[in-house]
Design a protein around this motif. Structure first.
Motif, short mmCIF file in Angstrom:
data_model
loop_
_atom_site.label_atom_id
_atom_site.label_comp_id
_atom_site.label_asym_id
_atom_site.label_seq_id
_atom_site.Cartn_x
_atom_site.Cartn_y
_atom_site.Cartn_z
N ASP A 122 28.69 12.44 48.85
CA ASP A 122 29.64 12.00 47.82
C ASP A 122 30.80 13.41 47.71
O ASP A 122 32.03 13.00 48.40
N ALA A 123 30.51 14.67 48.55
CA ALA A 123 31.37 15.81 48.19
C ALA A 123 31.87 15.12 49.85
O ALA A 123 33.06 15.64 49.44
N SER A 124 31.06 15.41 50.68
CA SER A 124 31.89 15.43 52.07
C SER A 124 32.59 13.92 52.56
O SER A 124 33.98 14.02 52.66
N VAL A 125 32.17 12.08 51.25
CA VAL A 125 33.82 12.07 51.69
C VAL A 125 34.84 12.31 51.16
O VAL A 125 35.87 11.58 51.11
N ALA A 126 34.79 12.90 49.07
CA ALA A 126 36.28 13.64 48.84
C ALA A 126 36.02 14.56 49.91
O ALA A 126 37.23 14.30 49.81
N VAL A 127 36.07 14.97 50.89
CA VAL A 127 37.28 15.94 51.83
C VAL A 127 36.44 15.59 52.57
O VAL A 127 38.36 15.11 52.56
N GLY A 128 36.95 14.79 53.39
CA GLY A 128 37.24 13.60 53.93
C GLY A 128 38.41 12.71 53.99
O GLY A 128 39.26 12.03 53.65
N LEU A 129 38.37 11.72 52.23
CA LEU A 129 39.84 11.31 51.97
C LEU A 129 40.91 12.00 51.46
O LEU A 129 42.24 12.09 51.43
N ARG A 130 40.59 13.40 51.29
CA ARG A 130 41.05 14.13 50.04
C ARG A 130 41.23 16.42 50.92
O ARG A 130 41.02 16.56 50.13
N PRO A 131 41.34 16.31 52.00
CA PRO A 131 41.09 17.72 52.67
C PRO A 131 41.70 18.55 51.93
O PRO A 131 40.44 19.61 52.19
N GLU A 132 43.35 18.37 51.24
CA GLU A 132 43.67 19.58 51.10
C GLU A 132 43.12 19.97 49.56
O GLU A 132 43.69 20.94 48.47
N TRP A 133 42.20 19.04 48.80
CA TRP A 133 41.29 19.18 47.89
C TRP A 133 40.64 19.91 47.44
O TRP A 133 39.53 20.11 47.52
N THR A 134 41.18 21.14 46.83
CA THR A 134 40.46 22.85 46.46
C THR A 134 38.29 21.88 45.60
O THR A 134 37.55 21.85 46.68
N LYS A 135 38.42 21.14 45.07
CA LYS A 135 37.77 20.71 44.21
C LYS A 135 36.44 19.76 45.11
O LYS A 135 35.40 20.32 44.97
N ALA A 136 37.17 19.47 45.32
CA ALA A 136 36.13 18.27 47.08
C ALA A 136 35.46 19.30 47.59
O ALA A 136 34.20 19.09 47.49
N HIS A 137 35.93 20.45 47.70
CA HIS A 137 35.15 21.72 48.79
C HIS A 137 34.47 22.10 47.92
O HIS A 137 33.72 23.13 48.46
N TYR A 138 34.63 22.47 46.49
CA TYR A 138 33.84 23.14 45.72
C TYR A 138 31.92 22.57 45.44
O TYR A 138 31.58 23.05 45.34
N ARG A 139 32.58 21.07 45.42
CA ARG A 139 31.92 19.66 44.90
C ARG A 139 30.82 19.66 46.00
O ARG A 139 29.36 19.67 46.25
N LYS A 140 31.43 20.08 47.54
CA LYS A 140 30.69 20.45 48.43
C LYS A 140 29.09 21.39 48.38
O LYS A 140 28.42 21.70 49.07
N ALA A 141 30.33 22.45 48.11
CA ALA A 141 29.83 23.91 48.44
C ALA A 141 28.44 24.37 47.36
O ALA A 141 27.29 24.40 47.79
N VAL A 142 28.90 23.24 46.21
CA VAL A 142 27.79 23.41 45.10
C VAL A 142 26.77 22.63 45.84
O VAL A 142 25.86 22.75 45.73
N ALA A 143 26.68 21.30 46.16
CA ALA A 143 25.62 20.29 46.99
C ALA A 143 25.04 21.01 48.11
O ALA A 143 23.73 20.79 48.18
N LEU A 144 25.64 21.70 48.44
CA LEU A 144 24.75 23.16 49.37
C LEU A 144 23.52 24.00 48.96
O LEU A 144 23.28 25.14 49.89
N LEU A 145 24.29 24.70 47.99
CA LEU A 145 22.78 25.41 47.44
C LEU A 145 21.86 25.31 46.47
O LEU A 145 21.26 23.95 46.87
#
Length: 145
Positions: A122-145
């Motif tokens: 889901d975080a990857s989809v969010a990044v794909g839809l809004r690549p400039e959105w920092t929060k989406a990248h944050y969600r992706k990083a948290v998912a990888l922890l």
């Protein structure tokens, strides 16, 4: 650590992902906790590969329904009712699959439920839809922890 994680999912970190304008190839089949095309209209599951397909146009009524479901999801999230919040965000996505916020919020629910693969997707989809959105990248990083 990230390379080891990628390899554990069968991803070759040295191989470039196939990307086209209408689809993004991923390298694994969804787990039991991940959404599939049955409840997420943006996913098409073909064999062991998922594709994000071209997103449909969204009507005003669909947008209103999505906003209502997001608000309900936010209420559940504040009460730490992760499963209920996740279900509301899934309904919001079904009504408006173009809004990255819904995927990012559902990703946060998946993390709380321990569904890290689903959270990452889901975080990857969010990044794909809004690549400039920092929060989406944050969600992706948290998912990888």
């Amino acid at each position: 650590a990230c390379i080891t994680l990628l390899e554990s999912y069968g991803v070759d970190p040295c191989q470039e992902e196939e990307r086209t304008e209408d689809k993004i190839k991923t390298s694994r089949r969804p787990s039991q906790h991940e959404t599939t095309e049955r409840d997420d209209p943006t996913l098409l599951d073909i064999g062991s590969v998922q594709y994000i397909v071209a997103l449909p146009d969204v009507s005003f009524d669909s947008t209103e329904k999505a906003i209502t479901m997001k608000k309900r999801g936010n209420e559940h999230f504040q009460r730490k009712e992760w499963q209920e919040a996740q279900e509301c965000y899934t309904k919001a996505i079904s009504s408006n699959p173009k809004d990255a916020t819904f995927y990012a919020n559902r990703s946060a629910c998946h993390v709380q439920l321990g569904h890290h693969e689903a959270a990452l997707r889901d975080a990857s989809v969010a990044v794909g839809l809004r690549p400039e959105w920092t929060k989406a990248h944050y969600r992706k990083a948290v998912a990888l922890l």
